[in-house]
Write an enzyme that holds these catalytic residues in place. Structure first.
Site, PDB file in Angstrom:
ATOM      1  N   ALA A 257     -23.358 -33.708  31.334  1.00 19.20           N
ATOM      2  CA  ALA A 257     -23.487 -34.287  32.678  1.00 19.20           C
ATOM      3  C   ALA A 257     -24.157 -33.311  33.638  1.00 19.20           C
ATOM      4  CB  ALA A 257     -22.116 -34.694  33.207  1.00 19.20           C
ATOM      5  N   TYR A 258     -23.745 -32.056  33.569  1.00 21.99           N
ATOM      6  CA  TYR A 258     -24.311 -31.048  34.464  1.00 21.99           C
ATOM      7  C   TYR A 258     -25.790 -30.821  34.168  1.00 21.99           C
ATOM      8  CZ  TYR A 258     -24.925 -26.514  36.761  1.00 21.99           C
ATOM      9  OH  TYR A 258     -25.385 -25.478  37.533  1.00 21.99           O
ATOM     10  N   ALA A 259     -26.124 -30.662  32.882  1.00 17.38           N
ATOM     11  CA  ALA A 259     -27.517 -30.429  32.511  1.00 17.38           C
ATOM     12  C   ALA A 259     -28.388 -31.614  32.894  1.00 17.38           C
ATOM     13  CB  ALA A 259     -27.614 -30.142  31.014  1.00 17.38           C
TER      14      ALA A 259
ATOM     15  N   SER B 111     -27.929 -33.635  35.391  1.00 13.55           N
ATOM     16  CA  SER B 111     -28.133 -33.621  36.842  1.00 13.55           C
ATOM     17  C   SER B 111     -29.182 -32.590  37.242  1.00 13.55           C
ATOM     18  CB  SER B 111     -26.808 -33.358  37.572  1.00 13.55           C
ATOM     19  OG  SER B 111     -26.376 -32.014  37.423  1.00 13.55           O
TER      20      SER B 111
END
Length: 245
Positions: free
Chosen positions: A153-155, A157
């Site tokens: 999810a972070y990557a 974004s």
């Protein structure tokens, strides 16, 4: 803008971690700094106090990066205090680690609201307000290249931030404003350390050829370059990770 005119910079997420290092470094370089915070005014005030005690100029400004009205007010406050804005640095971000299969979708929405919408909202204001000769500097991540499990999810974004950056650079053609992104490697900020055991941290520290974790000051050094002398670097993502990826 004259080369002799002091620069004015807004740093989102400037109250801690990489954001504070960026704010302090640019203040050392002579910038007046708007130190943005989302919820912790006390930490922002500490950053402002550190800058002013060293002879610099700084102002704490609060707001939700994903709220266009609040961020418009933040830009207004910095412009009113210092007379304009030349550099905007988007360090504000959130991270939640989880395998894609089990990630709570509410966490996904929260990550994307801050990291994607927040960067978009701040970039939109910056595109309208930054003076000629200025710079917009976003924050991506080296994890996008590393493809580490639990960072989906972070990557994702931050990959969106990478996509936005060169597009905005091209949209600002003729305005003499550069738009770039910094993609740090593992850096021991609270955001990075949360949920990691010491063995994981040690393994990440050994991974780069430099055999250490990055520091907030390492990222701040790259920002200072992009915010000042680097006028021929535009629409790029600079990976500041000691050769990790």
């Amino acid at each position: 803008m004259s080369d002799n005119t002091p620069r004015v910079t807004l740093v989102t997420g400037g109250s801690g971690g990489i954001g504070r290092a960026v704010a302090e470094r640019l203040a050392h370089d002579g910038h007046a700094v708007g130190v943005h915070y989302a919820g912790n005014k006390a930490r922002a005030d500490e950053t402002v106090a550190a800058i002013t005690s060293a002879g610099g100029r700084a102002l704490a400004v609060g707001g939700d990066v994903a709220d266009e009205h609040e961020m418009s007010a933040v830009f207004d406050a910095v412009e009113k205090e210092f007379g304009g804005i030349d550099v905007v640095v988007n360090t504000a971000g959130v991270m939640k680690l989880s395998p894609i299969a089990t990630l709570d979708l509410d966490d996904l929405d929260r990550i994307h609201r801050t990291n994607i919408r927040g960067t978009f909202v701040v970039s939109q204001q910056a595109a309208r307000r930054v003076r000629r000769g200025g710079a917009i500097i976003n924050f991506a991540t080296s994890v996008r290249r590393l493809a580490l499990p639990t960072y989906g999810a972070y990557a994702a974004s931050k990959a969106a931030v990478e996509a936005m950056t060169p597009i905005l650079a091209r949209e600002l053609r003729g305005k003499d404003i550069t738009v770039n992104a910094v993609a740090p490697g593992p850096t021991p900020t609270p955001l990075f350390l949360e949920g990691k055991d010491q063995a994981t941290i040690d393994n990440l520290a050994k991974a780069p050829p430099m055999e250490r974790l990055g520091t907030p000051q390492d990222s701040a050094e790259v920002v200072a370059f992009l915010a000042g002398p680097a006028r021929w670097i535009n629409g790029q993502v600079l990976f500041a990770n000691g050769g990790l990826a």
